[in-house]
Design an enzyme around this catalytic site. Sequence first.
Site, PDB file in Angstrom:
ATOM      1  N   HIS A 198      56.519 -38.202 -37.926  1.00  0.00           N
ATOM      2  CA  HIS A 198      56.663 -39.639 -37.720  1.00  0.00           C
ATOM      3  C   HIS A 198      57.434 -39.960 -36.461  1.00  0.00           C
ATOM      4  CE1 HIS A 198      55.951 -40.359 -42.239  1.00  0.00           C
ATOM      5  NE2 HIS A 198      54.855 -40.182 -41.562  1.00  0.00           N
ATOM      6  N   GLU A 443      28.104 -31.571 -29.537  1.00  0.00           N
ATOM      7  CA  GLU A 443      29.316 -30.739 -29.512  1.00  0.00           C
ATOM      8  C   GLU A 443      29.056 -29.319 -30.003  1.00  0.00           C
ATOM      9  OE1 GLU A 443      32.381 -32.624 -31.842  1.00  0.00           O
ATOM     10  OE2 GLU A 443      31.006 -33.225 -33.422  1.00  0.00           O
ATOM     11  N   ASP A 467      34.930 -29.678 -28.995  1.00  0.00           N
ATOM     12  CA  ASP A 467      34.198 -28.722 -29.822  1.00  0.00           C
ATOM     13  C   ASP A 467      33.141 -27.975 -29.016  1.00  0.00           C
ATOM     14  OD1 ASP A 467      35.294 -28.679 -32.430  1.00  0.00           O
ATOM     15  OD2 ASP A 467      34.659 -30.751 -32.654  1.00  0.00           O
ATOM     16  N   CYS A 514      33.406 -38.003 -24.861  1.00  0.00           N
ATOM     17  CA  CYS A 514      34.556 -38.539 -25.598  1.00  0.00           C
ATOM     18  C   CYS A 514      35.588 -37.469 -25.941  1.00  0.00           C
ATOM     19  CB  CYS A 514      34.108 -39.272 -26.864  1.00  0.00           C
ATOM     20  SG  CYS A 514      33.305 -38.205 -28.057  1.00  0.00           S
TER      21      CYS A 514
HETATM   22  C1  PEP Z   1      35.315 -33.432 -29.543  1.00  0.00           C
HETATM   23  O1  PEP Z   1      35.000 -32.487 -30.257  1.00  0.00           O
HETATM   24  O2  PEP Z   1      35.346 -33.360 -28.293  1.00  0.00           O
HETATM   25  C2  PEP Z   1      35.679 -34.729 -30.134  1.00  0.00           C
HETATM   26  C3  PEP Z   1      35.811 -35.804 -29.389  1.00  0.00           C
HETATM   27  O3  PEP Z   1      35.894 -34.806 -31.459  1.00  0.00           O
HETATM   28  P1  PEP Z   1      37.159 -34.163 -32.222  1.00  0.00           P
HETATM   29  O4  PEP Z   1      38.182 -33.797 -31.179  1.00  0.00           O
HETATM   30  O5  PEP Z   1      37.626 -35.201 -33.156  1.00  0.00           O
HETATM   31  O6  PEP Z   1      36.555 -32.971 -32.881  1.00  0.00           O
HETATM   32 MG    MG Z   2      34.508 -32.743 -32.331  1.00  0.00          MG
END
Ligand code: PEP
Ligand code: MG
Length: 583
Positions: A198, A443, A467, A514
């Site tokens: 936290h 991914e 990923d 992302c």
């Molecule tokens: C990723 O795998 O790049 C992603 C954006 O998702 P997460 O990090 O939540 O697996």
């Molecule tokens: Mg991911």
Amino acid sequence: MASFTLHGISVSRGIAIGRAHLLKAAALEVKHYLIEQDQMEAEVARLQNAIHTVHKELQAIWSDLPKDAPAELGAFIDVHVLILSDPMLSEVPLNIIRNRYYNAEWALVTQIDELSAQFDEVEDPYLRERKVDIQQVGERVLKVLTGTATELPPIKSGEEKVAHMIVVAHDISPADMLQFRDRSFAGFVTDVGGQNSHTAIVARSLDIPAAVGMFNASALISQDDWVIIDGDAGVVIVDPAPQVLEQYRERQARQIRDRKKLGKLKKTPAVTIDGTPIMLMANIELPEDCAAALDAGASGVGLFRSEFLFMGRTGYHNKLPTEDEQFESYRKAVVNMKGRPVTIRTLDTGADKPLDMAEQTALNPALGLRAIRYCLAEPQMFLMQLRAILRASAFGPIRLLIPMLSHAVEIDQTLQMIAQAKTQLRTANKKFDEAIEIGAMIEIPAAALTLPLFIKRLDFLSIGTNDLIQYTLAIDRVDHEVAHLYNPLHPAILYLLSSTIKMGAKYGVPVAVCGEMAGDTRLTRLLLGMGLREFSMHPSRLLPVKQEVLNSDLRLLMPQTRKILRAIEPGAIAEGVERLAAL
Ligand code: PEP
Ligand code: MG
């Protein structure tokens, strides 16, 4: 005293310089003694009164929460109230007094130690860190019992001294943090805590440099010592040499200047020098994060990691969030974003993000029943989430994003489930966006290598580089022993990224990135050069990336990027990326 350096976990950015203000832990100072039979009920009443006082304190803190307090703070205080009301804390210590004749403080500490030991056995790191909440609540009761409430130094005229004070403690409860918030302390150092603690979360939302997991910092640092927190590196320097202090002061001043400059870019449209508009979106974990996204000038949410609504629900008797609860969160997010698109990713649980109640038995959880695989195996739960997201789409533009797809049959099954959820809503006369866009996370290397399967069936794609790197390079993203091999510039990664972006452009299917790569300014130009036009990242990365976009000229970047993509030797790739930076 000689200068020394402590290493811990970096949880929030920036540099803080100031004098140490030590907070004593009450638990370390309690007296242990046995009471007489005839004192027993008085001792029980003393503990009950203390618990009651803390209840009132927490309620008062709750109702005094400033309007702009981070949303997490209220939630944490709720958790503390729940813990305080639990018989494990409100009744068991009373029985210890009655059965073992311990004094109230000793009885309480005994039970806290017992509960802490049980938490140490828990495998899930997020849950394990929740033991800290129990200790913090216990600490609060102890302070009432011993009459040693957390006292801050009196405010001196000018407040100069307090503003440059660094709080050093074994741990700090979210409730205590409120006091510091009002007094503009410079930073926090705590012995315990991790990325999810936290203290870490609140420090990040208050944008204060902090370093946690410092083991025995509170024993090694003395009152009024000079302390530097390097929040970027997770390092604390105690009693620095004058020249070190000077260097850090310069770095701090530079950071403050840079931040101010960046702040001016909030409303500037993200357009490259040659006039190409770039979409900069935010990654969020809870609807409350929308405030930070808007504050950074995001064009929308590119990734709402919905699994965070499902995690850490021990206080809710391990129940999954209901359809209405989920709907409320998704609706809140889309309303908060005021007409900007919100991309909601369906539950990505498993591997390093297990649900509290789901037992992980897979030998290789990252390769196991994760994300869409788990959802397709739990159709009722998945349908419930799909209905909740669809219902929220009646309140603003929502896009549905599916994680971890790799087979055509999985895409088809998912699309069927979405169609089924829509039918259920129609039957129930509930409104939703009939034309909601559906996209896939790219991914898994197999997905990137068979892109036509995805392009044919879906409206948009979002590359999860975190990923994609893990699965392409066979590097467990949470295993520190192979962390040095986790390399976004590996030619295999660059190939998968550029071919996905290129093919999306060819067939008119929007492609975003992302993963963490999208927020790394060292890679912005490379991604732009590959043709990427949509980036989604942590809100704190948005303005630095925007600055990079504003200084980029695609006419120069594209030919240089092509050269990098032809290279295979790491040296040549690194050199190429350096050349991009100089353009
Ligand atoms: C990723 O795998 O790049 C992603 C954006 O998702 P997460 O990090 O939540 O697996
Ligand atoms: Mg991911």
